[in-house]
Design a protein around this motif. Structure first.
Motif, mmCIF file in Angstrom:
data_model
loop_
_atom_site.group_PDB
_atom_site.id
_atom_site.type_symbol
_atom_site.label_atom_id
_atom_site.label_comp_id
_atom_site.label_asym_id
_atom_site.label_seq_id
_atom_site.Cartn_x
_atom_site.Cartn_y
_atom_site.Cartn_z
ATOM 1 N N ASP A 84 4.659 71.963 52.225
ATOM 2 C CA ASP A 84 3.557 71.437 51.424
ATOM 3 C C ASP A 84 2.371 71.122 52.330
ATOM 4 N N ASP A 85 1.721 72.188 52.785
ATOM 5 C CA ASP A 85 0.569 72.084 53.670
ATOM 6 C C ASP A 85 -0.599 72.796 52.989
ATOM 7 N N ALA A 86 -1.665 72.063 52.695
ATOM 8 C CA ALA A 86 -2.755 72.607 51.877
ATOM 9 C C ALA A 86 -3.350 73.876 52.464
ATOM 10 N N ALA A 87 -3.608 73.897 53.776
ATOM 11 C CA ALA A 87 -4.235 75.068 54.385
ATOM 12 C C ALA A 87 -3.333 76.289 54.283
ATOM 13 N N LEU A 88 -2.046 76.104 54.556
ATOM 14 C CA LEU A 88 -1.106 77.222 54.469
ATOM 15 C C LEU A 88 -0.981 77.713 53.030
ATOM 16 N N LEU A 89 -0.890 76.789 52.076
ATOM 17 C CA LEU A 89 -0.750 77.172 50.673
ATOM 18 C C LEU A 89 -1.951 77.989 50.202
ATOM 19 N N LYS A 90 -3.149 77.620 50.636
ATOM 20 C CA LYS A 90 -4.342 78.366 50.248
ATOM 21 C C LYS A 90 -4.302 79.780 50.818
ATOM 22 N N GLN A 91 -3.883 79.915 52.080
ATOM 23 C CA GLN A 91 -3.800 81.242 52.695
ATOM 24 C C GLN A 91 -2.780 82.118 51.973
ATOM 25 N N LEU A 92 -1.638 81.543 51.658
ATOM 26 C CA LEU A 92 -0.598 82.301 50.979
ATOM 27 C C LEU A 92 -1.059 82.736 49.584
ATOM 28 N N ALA A 93 -1.744 81.835 48.873
ATOM 29 C CA ALA A 93 -2.240 82.176 47.534
ATOM 30 C C ALA A 93 -3.221 83.344 47.602
ATOM 31 N N ARG A 94 -4.108 83.325 48.598
ATOM 32 C CA ARG A 94 -5.074 84.429 48.742
ATOM 33 C C ARG A 94 -4.371 85.758 49.010
ATOM 34 N N ALA A 95 -3.232 85.685 49.697
ATOM 35 C CA ALA A 95 -2.477 86.904 50.035
ATOM 36 C C ALA A 95 -1.493 87.295 48.943
ATOM 37 N N GLY A 96 -1.484 86.543 47.828
ATOM 38 C CA GLY A 96 -0.579 86.871 46.734
ATOM 39 C C GLY A 96 0.859 86.520 47.003
ATOM 40 N N ILE A 97 1.092 85.507 47.827
ATOM 41 C CA ILE A 97 2.450 85.105 48.195
ATOM 42 C C ILE A 97 2.758 83.745 47.596
ATOM 43 N N GLY A 98 3.846 83.671 46.851
ATOM 44 C CA GLY A 98 4.315 82.418 46.274
ATOM 45 C C GLY A 98 5.823 82.413 46.237
ATOM 46 N N LEU A 99 6.396 81.470 45.519
ATOM 47 C CA LEU A 99 7.846 81.439 45.367
ATOM 48 C C LEU A 99 8.314 82.747 44.734
ATOM 49 N N ASP A 100 9.442 83.254 45.220
ATOM 50 C CA ASP A 100 10.088 84.477 44.721
ATOM 51 C C ASP A 100 9.343 85.750 45.101
ATOM 52 N N THR A 101 8.263 85.634 45.888
ATOM 53 C CA THR A 101 7.586 86.827 46.392
ATOM 54 C C THR A 101 8.395 87.417 47.543
ATOM 55 N N ARG A 102 8.516 88.728 47.547
ATOM 56 C CA ARG A 102 9.184 89.419 48.650
ATOM 57 C C ARG A 102 8.150 89.656 49.743
ATOM 58 N N VAL A 103 8.429 89.169 50.945
ATOM 59 C CA VAL A 103 7.479 89.302 52.050
ATOM 60 C C VAL A 103 8.087 90.117 53.182
ATOM 61 N N LEU A 104 7.210 90.777 53.923
ATOM 62 C CA LEU A 104 7.598 91.593 55.067
ATOM 63 C C LEU A 104 7.070 90.938 56.336
ATOM 64 N N VAL A 105 7.928 90.805 57.339
ATOM 65 C CA VAL A 105 7.504 90.285 58.641
ATOM 66 C C VAL A 105 6.905 91.435 59.434
ATOM 67 N N VAL A 106 5.633 91.298 59.802
ATOM 68 C CA VAL A 106 4.940 92.383 60.484
ATOM 69 C C VAL A 106 4.639 92.077 61.948
ATOM 70 N N GLY A 107 4.850 90.850 62.394
ATOM 71 C CA GLY A 107 4.590 90.551 63.796
ATOM 72 C C GLY A 107 4.683 89.073 64.082
ATOM 73 N N ARG A 108 4.463 88.734 65.327
ATOM 74 C CA ARG A 108 4.458 87.340 65.779
ATOM 75 C C ARG A 108 3.051 86.977 66.220
ATOM 76 N N GLY A 109 2.722 85.697 66.073
ATOM 77 C CA GLY A 109 1.408 85.234 66.478
ATOM 78 C C GLY A 109 1.262 85.240 67.981
ATOM 79 N N ASP A 110 0.102 85.697 68.476
ATOM 80 C CA ASP A 110 -0.130 85.749 69.917
ATOM 81 C C ASP A 110 -0.517 84.394 70.487
ATOM 82 N N ASN A 111 -1.319 83.658 69.713
ATOM 83 C CA ASN A 111 -1.871 82.410 70.235
ATOM 84 C C ASN A 111 -1.246 81.174 69.626
#
Length: 251
Positions: free
Chosen positions: A178-205
């Motif tokens: 429950d982090d507002a900034a993360l939730l906003k980013q996920l919503a913009r990307a169309g990701i919510g509960l029950d969404t199937r997501v693909l891991v594409v990489g690791r963060g560099d920084n």
């Protein structure tokens, strides 16, 4: 199927159980141990409550004397049996309110926490029961956290952190921090509960707070274009179902 943890019936707070501050401390200790943690630290409680460590220590001592918390020197703060029942009642109130605000009133999932924090101390048992019934007795809130039922049962899904997946693996989202900034980013990307997501990489920084990140995107149904927007999820920010089905799923 999610396992159901049987508990004692949630005990509604009374005037004798003190103020909203008391209820907030109990809820904070619950949160610190809900997903396998040993309990809360004094410094962690102080940070969560926005007070000095000395103030948090005094309040913990008061609640220990009241029989609601347990604390030994150099050990984590935990709930007594009675404190657990009262905390569970507050958690139920909070999560039902968050769910109603999103499902019925159209609030965004990143803005309901603050509203529920205020309302949970004032809502009556009758109104809470009516909200529960109107929602169809939900077992999780908009972020995937389980909602205790009136008898103290909690359906806890088997989850794994998204950072435990390999690059190229998929998972079905089961819980989001429950982090507002993360939730906003996920919503913009169309990701919510029950969404199937693909891991594409690791963060560099890493994230702003120094935590490493896992980059994910929404995986669309077969034949559809894949989601383009990537989200850098900080460690401890998103969990997927432990055994989702399908090719490329987490094992």
């Amino acid at each position: 199927m999610s396992p159901v943890h049987q508990g004692e019936p949630a005990e509604e707070p009374t005037a004798a159980d003190g103020s909203a501050v008391t209820q907030d401390y109990l809820k904070a200790v619950w949160a610190a141990s809900e997903w396998g943690g040993e309990g809360a630290s004094i410094t962690g409680l102080a940070r969560r409550m926005g007070v000095a460590p000395s103030t948090a220590s005094e309040n913990v001592s008061r609640l220990v004397d009241a029989g609601l918390l347990e604390h030994a020197p150099y050990r984590a703060v935990t709930l007594s049996d009675r404190g657990r029942r009262l905390a569970q009642a507050m958690v139920r109130r909070h999560r039902l309110l968050e769910t109603y605000l999103v499902a019925a009133l159209g609030f965004e999932w990143d803005e309901v926490h603050a509203e529920a924090e205020v309302l949970e101390h004032a809502v009556s048992d009758r109104l809470l029961a009516a909200l529960d019934a109107a929602l169809g007795h939900p077992v999780r809130d908009p972020h995937g956290d389980p909602i205790p039922d009136p008898e103290g049962r909690v359906a806890v899904p088997k989850l794994r952190a998204v950072e435990s997946l390999r690059v190229g693996q998929c998972g079905v989202v089961g819980r989001i921090r429950d982090d507002a900034a993360l939730l906003k980013q996920l919503a913009r990307a169309g990701i919510g509960l029950d969404t199937r997501v693909l891991v594409v990489g690791r963060g560099d920084n890493g994230a702003a707070d120094g935590r490493p990140t896992t980059r994910v995107r929404a995986e669309q149904p077969e034949g559809a274009a894949a989601g383009e927007e990537l989200v850098a999820v900080p460690e401890g920010g998103l969990w997927v179902l432990a055994r989702p089905e399908g090719t490329g799923a987490a094992q």
